[in-house]
Design a protein around this motif. Structure first.
Motif, PDB file in Angstrom:
ATOM      1  N   ALA A  42       0.866  -0.990   0.055  1.00  6.72           N
ATOM      2  CA  ALA A  42      -0.036   0.123  -0.053  1.00  6.72           C
ATOM      3  C   ALA A  42       0.726   1.324  -0.089  1.00  6.72           C
ATOM      4  O   ALA A  42       0.576   2.123  -0.733  1.00  6.72           O
ATOM      5  CB  ALA A  42      -0.866   0.031   1.254  1.00  6.72           C
ATOM      6  N   LYS A  43       1.970   1.416   0.791  1.00  6.38           N
ATOM      7  CA  LYS A  43       2.541   2.383   0.872  1.00  6.38           C
ATOM      8  C   LYS A  43       3.513   2.577  -0.695  1.00  6.38           C
ATOM      9  O   LYS A  43       3.497   3.948  -1.037  1.00  6.38           O
ATOM     10  CB  LYS A  43       3.870   2.247   1.917  1.00  6.38           C
ATOM     11  N   CYS A  44       3.951   1.608  -1.343  1.00  5.99           N
ATOM     12  CA  CYS A  44       4.418   1.783  -2.497  1.00  5.99           C
ATOM     13  C   CYS A  44       3.353   2.610  -3.426  1.00  5.99           C
ATOM     14  O   CYS A  44       3.463   3.423  -4.380  1.00  5.99           O
ATOM     15  CB  CYS A  44       5.072   0.473  -2.986  1.00  5.99           C
ATOM     16  N   LEU A  45       2.301   1.773  -3.287  1.00  5.56           N
ATOM     17  CA  LEU A  45       1.113   2.172  -4.419  1.00  5.56           C
ATOM     18  C   LEU A  45       0.744   3.719  -4.140  1.00  5.56           C
ATOM     19  O   LEU A  45       0.661   4.243  -5.086  1.00  5.56           O
ATOM     20  CB  LEU A  45      -0.401   1.330  -4.202  1.00  5.56           C
ATOM     21  N   ILE A  55      -5.777   2.233  -1.185  1.00  8.93           N
ATOM     22  CA  ILE A  55      -6.768   1.971  -0.047  1.00  8.93           C
ATOM     23  C   ILE A  55      -7.367   0.746  -0.081  1.00  8.93           C
ATOM     24  O   ILE A  55      -7.488   0.079   0.965  1.00  8.93           O
ATOM     25  CB  ILE A  55      -7.882   3.217  -0.564  1.00  8.93           C
ATOM     26  N   LYS A  56      -7.666  -0.073  -1.142  1.00  8.57           N
ATOM     27  CA  LYS A  56      -7.915  -1.272  -1.103  1.00  8.57           C
ATOM     28  C   LYS A  56      -7.151  -2.246  -0.586  1.00  8.57           C
ATOM     29  O   LYS A  56      -7.506  -3.029   0.288  1.00  8.57           O
ATOM     30  CB  LYS A  56      -8.325  -1.923  -2.676  1.00  8.57           C
ATOM     31  N   ALA A 103     -13.066   2.457   7.393  1.00  4.98           N
ATOM     32  CA  ALA A 103     -11.591   2.483   7.528  1.00  4.98           C
ATOM     33  C   ALA A 103     -11.115   2.470   9.273  1.00  4.98           C
ATOM     34  O   ALA A 103     -10.239   1.470   9.463  1.00  4.98           O
ATOM     35  CB  ALA A 103     -10.798   3.136   6.829  1.00  4.98           C
ATOM     36  N   LEU A 104     -11.766   3.230   9.667  1.00  6.61           N
ATOM     37  CA  LEU A 104     -11.210   3.609  11.016  1.00  6.61           C
ATOM     38  C   LEU A 104     -12.501   3.156  12.110  1.00  6.61           C
ATOM     39  O   LEU A 104     -12.432   3.530  13.340  1.00  6.61           O
ATOM     40  CB  LEU A 104     -11.122   5.105  11.274  1.00  6.61           C
ATOM     41  N   ALA A 105     -13.370   2.531  11.523  1.00  9.24           N
ATOM     42  CA  ALA A 105     -14.429   1.895  12.562  1.00  9.24           C
ATOM     43  C   ALA A 105     -13.950   0.874  13.529  1.00  9.24           C
ATOM     44  O   ALA A 105     -12.743   0.459  13.447  1.00  9.24           O
ATOM     45  CB  ALA A 105     -15.410   1.078  11.835  1.00  9.24           C
ATOM     46  N   PRO A 106     -14.803   0.538  14.613  1.00  7.06           N
ATOM     47  CA  PRO A 106     -14.177  -0.157  15.689  1.00  7.06           C
ATOM     48  C   PRO A 106     -13.708  -1.421  15.045  1.00  7.06           C
ATOM     49  O   PRO A 106     -14.157  -2.092  13.951  1.00  7.06           O
ATOM     50  CB  PRO A 106     -15.650  -0.610  16.571  1.00  7.06           C
TER      51      PRO A 106
END
Length: 128
Positions: A42-45, A55-56, A103-106
């Motif tokens: 994800a960081k590279c993308l 994000i995916k 994404a930040l949900a419980p």
């Protein structure tokens, strides 16, 4: 050190060779599904400007390991980039905010993901 060794991907990332690091990290992620390998993908993308793909992957990692904070933070930065780069039109902003909330949900344990305060500050600045 093998081609799929995360240390190799890490070294390539440190050298700024994100396309090659992505290739190496993706091999590791596809074979082992270790959260740090997913984070590296994800960081590279993100560094390559492929935000929706990043994000995916972040969300895939979050589903696999909801308490892995590094990927939640990276997802937050990716969402922020989508907004700041103008990829989200005003009509779609609410949908993007809902994606951020998911994404930040419980987590499975019922606790909220804890993005650091700088991520929250970035979102505040992005909305101005």
């Amino acid at each position: 050190m093998t081609q799929s060794d995360p240390g190799s991907a890490r070294s390539l990332m440190e050298a700024g060779n994100y396309q090659r690091a992505l290739d190496v990290a993706r091999l590791a992620w596809d074979s082992d599904r270790e959260p740090w390998d997913g984070w590296r993908v994800a960081k590279c993308l993100r560094e390559l400007g492929r935000l929706e793909e990043a994000i995916k992957v972040c969300l895939d990692v979050a589903r696999q390991d909801p308490d892995f904070e590094a990927t939640r933070v990276l997802a937050s930065w990716c969402f922020r980039d989508v907004i700041k780069r103008g990829h989200v039109k005003n009509a779609d902003l609410n949908k993007t905010i809902e994606r951020i909330a998911r994404a930040l949900a419980p987590t499975q344990s019922g606790l909220y993901g804890e993005p650091s305060s700088y991520v929250l500050a970035v979102f505040d600045a992005s909305s101005q």
